[in-house]
Write a protein that holds these residues in place. Structure first.
Motif, PDB file in Angstrom:
ATOM      1  N   ASN A  78       0.783  -1.102  -0.019  1.00 21.85           N
ATOM      2  CA  ASN A  78       0.153  -0.123  -0.020  1.00 21.85           C
ATOM      3  C   ASN A  78       0.893   1.319   0.169  1.00 21.85           C
ATOM      4  OD1 ASN A  78      -2.748   0.959  -0.261  1.00 21.85           O
ATOM      5  ND2 ASN A  78      -2.784   1.168   2.142  1.00 21.85           N
ATOM      6  N   THR A  79       2.061   1.120   0.152  1.00 23.48           N
ATOM      7  CA  THR A  79       2.837   2.278   0.258  1.00 23.48           C
ATOM      8  C   THR A  79       4.226   2.067  -0.461  1.00 23.48           C
ATOM      9  OG1 THR A  79       3.848   1.283   2.304  1.00 23.48           O
ATOM     10  CG2 THR A  79       2.088   2.943   2.583  1.00 23.48           C
ATOM     11  N   GLN A 138       4.437  -0.488  -3.807  1.00 20.24           N
ATOM     12  CA  GLN A 138       3.006  -0.429  -4.614  1.00 20.24           C
ATOM     13  C   GLN A 138       3.520  -0.788  -6.279  1.00 20.24           C
ATOM     14  OE1 GLN A 138       1.374   3.876  -5.545  1.00 20.24           O
ATOM     15  NE2 GLN A 138       1.979   3.528  -3.438  1.00 20.24           N
ATOM     16  N   ASP A 139       4.630  -0.669  -6.418  1.00 19.98           N
ATOM     17  CA  ASP A 139       5.263  -0.945  -7.838  1.00 19.98           C
ATOM     18  C   ASP A 139       5.853  -2.229  -7.929  1.00 19.98           C
ATOM     19  OD1 ASP A 139       4.127   1.413  -9.027  1.00 19.98           O
ATOM     20  OD2 ASP A 139       5.663   2.466  -8.200  1.00 19.98           O
ATOM     21  N   PHE A 151      -6.509  -0.884   0.595  1.00 24.00           N
ATOM     22  CA  PHE A 151      -5.498  -0.219  -0.164  1.00 24.00           C
ATOM     23  C   PHE A 151      -6.149   1.207  -0.772  1.00 24.00           C
ATOM     24  CE2 PHE A 151      -4.902  -4.989  -1.396  1.00 24.00           C
ATOM     25  CZ  PHE A 151      -3.543  -4.954  -0.853  1.00 24.00           C
ATOM     26  N   GLU A 152      -5.119   1.935  -0.967  1.00 29.68           N
ATOM     27  CA  GLU A 152      -5.471   3.304  -1.479  1.00 29.68           C
ATOM     28  C   GLU A 152      -5.874   2.976  -2.788  1.00 29.68           C
ATOM     29  OE1 GLU A 152      -5.338   6.132  -0.240  1.00 29.68           O
ATOM     30  OE2 GLU A 152      -4.488   5.311   1.684  1.00 29.68           O
ATOM     31  N   ASN A 159      -5.712   4.104  -5.785  1.00 29.08           N
ATOM     32  CA  ASN A 159      -4.827   4.092  -7.041  1.00 29.08           C
ATOM     33  C   ASN A 159      -3.901   2.866  -7.099  1.00 29.08           C
ATOM     34  OD1 ASN A 159      -3.248   5.236  -4.855  1.00 29.08           O
ATOM     35  ND2 ASN A 159      -1.683   6.156  -6.375  1.00 29.08           N
ATOM     36  N   VAL A 160      -3.695   2.330  -5.954  1.00 28.10           N
ATOM     37  CA  VAL A 160      -2.706   1.069  -5.751  1.00 28.10           C
ATOM     38  C   VAL A 160      -3.225  -0.148  -6.269  1.00 28.10           C
ATOM     39  CG1 VAL A 160      -1.732  -0.439  -3.846  1.00 28.10           C
ATOM     40  CG2 VAL A 160      -1.772   2.188  -3.968  1.00 28.10           C
ATOM     41  N   LYS A 211      -2.416  -1.635  -9.521  1.00 31.76           N
ATOM     42  CA  LYS A 211      -1.045  -1.872  -9.795  1.00 31.76           C
ATOM     43  C   LYS A 211      -0.875  -3.288  -9.171  1.00 31.76           C
ATOM     44  CE  LYS A 211       0.852   2.538  -9.279  1.00 31.76           C
ATOM     45  NZ  LYS A 211       1.817   3.418  -8.289  1.00 31.76           N
TER      46      LYS A 211
END
Length: 266
Positions: free
Chosen positions: A215-216, A219-220, A244-245, A247-248, A251
């Motif tokens: 989540n931080t 995330q990629d 999760f956020e 935008n995450v 991904k």
């Protein structure tokens, strides 16, 4: 939402016979051993789980062997649902390099999978470097079978050495993270070319930090997988229950895998 399950093998007769009498299945995986079925029914199961595509990793070693041609047959039958990854036996010397060339160039596979623990070597063993050079030449990722069942051969230290030695080699630690959760998180944080796929063990006690990292800071770098048939395909629903956020999520369940495998969104 598009979802790639980065390690989901069909529970067909050809695959399940690899594990006849191998494990006390329920004890290790907390999931009953699935019954053997057809490829068509496996695809139906993907649909019911909401999985768009599954990565079918082959297995080839002196201990466990599944023909890459069988993986290819499955991907040909369902080209929009199954993504082939070649199982490579590093004990085959030059033939292992030829098999990489054949499966990538002729069969359209997207990477290779290695089981170093089957020959009791670590991922940074020099015998594997010709394979890595071939992967670099063809710009494909290498997936390592890791996790507690492979014992010391799945520890992060050797991957750390390899990632530093070959910083352009895309490395996926499959079943990585548990029980050395923080060490694996640090490994992926330290190296741009190391990715984590925590299937089987991502819901075990002590593995929780992998979700915070996903989540931080990672995330990629984290990729979702179920590891079916060792865990259920519907594990993805449990995975998505984490807050999760916004935008995450894409991904973790699609974009990271698609980028590594060079899968177009078109």
């Amino acid at each position: 939402m598009k979802i790639i399950d980065f390690r989901a093998r069909p529970n067909t007769e050809q695959y399940m016979r690899l594990y006849e009498g191998t494990y006390a299945w329920d004890n290790f995986f907390n999931f009953p051993k699935p019954e053997t079925t057809t490829l068509d029914k496996f695809i139906d199961s993907l649909e019911m789980a909401g999985v768009t595509q599954a990565v079918f990793t082959g297995r080839n070693s002196p201990r466990v062997s599944l023909s890459n041609d069988y993986v290819f047959e499955c991907t040909q039958e369902y080209p929009n649902r199954l993504i082939g990854v070649a199982g490579i036996d590093p004990t085959q010397g030059l033939n292992s390099l030829r098999e990489i060339e054949r499966t990538i160039s002729e069969l359209g596979f997207k990477g290779i999978s290695l089981d170093p623990h089957h020959i009791k070597i670590f991922p940074d063993d020099r015998i594997l470097y010709p394979i890595y050079y071939k992967c670099l030449e063809m710009d494909i990722p290498v997936i390592f079978t890791m996790g507690p069942l492979v014992g010391k051969w799945g520890a992060p230290d050797a991957v750390d050495n390899l990632a530093e030695d070959l910083p352009d080699l895309k490395i996926i630690c499959s079943h990585g993270v548990w029980p050395q959760v923080n060490e694996f998180i640090a490994l992926a944080f330290r190296h741009k070319n190391v990715f984590l796929e925590a299937s089987i063990y991502q819901f075990l006690p002590g593995a929780e930090p992998i979700f915070d990292a996903a989540n931080t800071i990672l995330q990629d770098k984290i990729i979702y997988a179920s590891a079916f048939p060792f865990r259920p395909l519907v594990d993805v629903k449990r995975f998505l229950e984490y807050p999760f956020e916004k935008n995450v999520v894409d991904k973790l369940v699609y974009k990271n895998a698609a980028r590594i495998l060079k899968i177009s969104d078109n």
